[in-house]
Design an enzyme around this catalytic site. Sequence first.
Site, PDB file in Angstrom:
ATOM      1  N   ILE A 129      29.966  29.411  38.643  1.00  0.00           N
ATOM      2  CA  ILE A 129      30.484  30.896  38.831  1.00  0.00           C
ATOM      3  C   ILE A 129      29.675  31.545  38.036  1.00  0.00           C
ATOM      4  O   ILE A 129      29.315  31.398  36.880  1.00  0.00           O
ATOM      5  CB  ILE A 129      32.115  31.056  38.451  1.00  0.00           C
ATOM      6  CG1 ILE A 129      32.863  30.295  39.290  1.00  0.00           C
ATOM      7  CG2 ILE A 129      32.154  32.540  38.732  1.00  0.00           C
ATOM      8  CD1 ILE A 129      33.029  30.396  40.773  1.00  0.00           C
ATOM      9  N   ASP A 130      29.020  32.526  38.703  1.00  0.00           N
ATOM     10  CA  ASP A 130      27.969  33.530  38.135  1.00  0.00           C
ATOM     11  C   ASP A 130      28.756  34.631  37.649  1.00  0.00           C
ATOM     12  O   ASP A 130      29.504  35.114  38.382  1.00  0.00           O
ATOM     13  CB  ASP A 130      27.034  34.058  38.958  1.00  0.00           C
ATOM     14  CG  ASP A 130      26.200  32.780  39.768  1.00  0.00           C
ATOM     15  OD1 ASP A 130      26.080  31.786  38.940  1.00  0.00           O
ATOM     16  OD2 ASP A 130      25.772  32.949  40.731  1.00  0.00           O
ATOM     17  N   ILE A 131      28.643  34.958  36.318  1.00  0.00           N
ATOM     18  CA  ILE A 131      29.436  36.204  35.726  1.00  0.00           C
ATOM     19  C   ILE A 131      28.399  37.010  35.193  1.00  0.00           C
ATOM     20  O   ILE A 131      27.498  36.769  34.360  1.00  0.00           O
ATOM     21  CB  ILE A 131      30.727  35.764  34.676  1.00  0.00           C
ATOM     22  CG1 ILE A 131      31.527  34.926  35.504  1.00  0.00           C
ATOM     23  CG2 ILE A 131      30.984  37.022  34.095  1.00  0.00           C
ATOM     24  CD1 ILE A 131      32.741  34.538  34.255  1.00  0.00           C
TER      25      ILE A 131
END
Length: 250
Positions: A129-131
């Site tokens: 997951i890219d945040i």
Amino acid sequence: MLQKRLIPCLSLLNDSFVKTVNFKNPKYIGDPINTIKIFNEKFVDEIIIIDIGASKLNLKPNFKLLSEIASECFIPLGYGGGIKTLDDASKIINIGFEKVCLQSGIVNNLKLINQISKKFGSQSCQISIDIKKDLFGRYHIYNYLNNSYYKNLKIENFLSELINCGAGEIIINVVNNDGKQNGMDLDLIKRLSKLFSIPIIFVGGVGKLDHVKSAYDAGALAVGGGSFFILYGDHRAVLVSYPNEEDFKN
């Protein structure tokens, strides 16, 4: 207690390893086979390889290259990029990778998590997951495919949903810190590390061992990095390295 891990996370583009800064301007690092051979000698915990071009260009994984990498690597391997079906995941596991890593596009195909975890076990299913922080410093799940935010997804709620679907491990990439080597996002590590029962690998910002130690102190059980393992000095020359236990004692 789970052993703390330090994991090289290597970006693949056009069959070469590259390194980005804030997910932009990929710099050529080296040939995957030669790089893997060097890591073989470093007693690395594991390696995660993400093909950053496969999803962006809607390509299938390069199974031939992955097979060559797996045959040379004596370290546990994870792979992500272009995995859209259970058949894709099965091919990668059968090639010799221990884990498959599904990326942000999984938002629209959560059933694939369940299919993989049922067939191979949840330990084989990673979710990356890219945040990214917006201009106001608020965290959002980021879609690098079109440079936008999933503003309708609350981070904690989405991670819980992924776990309920069968995810065995989650990788949190902090886009703002990618390639900067100026420290990890300790606030986010503190926020997320104690909320979930499965391992979370925090990635982004490692430039020295003190950054890794600070992340462990903040609650991280696993830390991933790219530049830290493959670039050296102010001129960011390519040099593959990996710390040993004695380095952590100094």
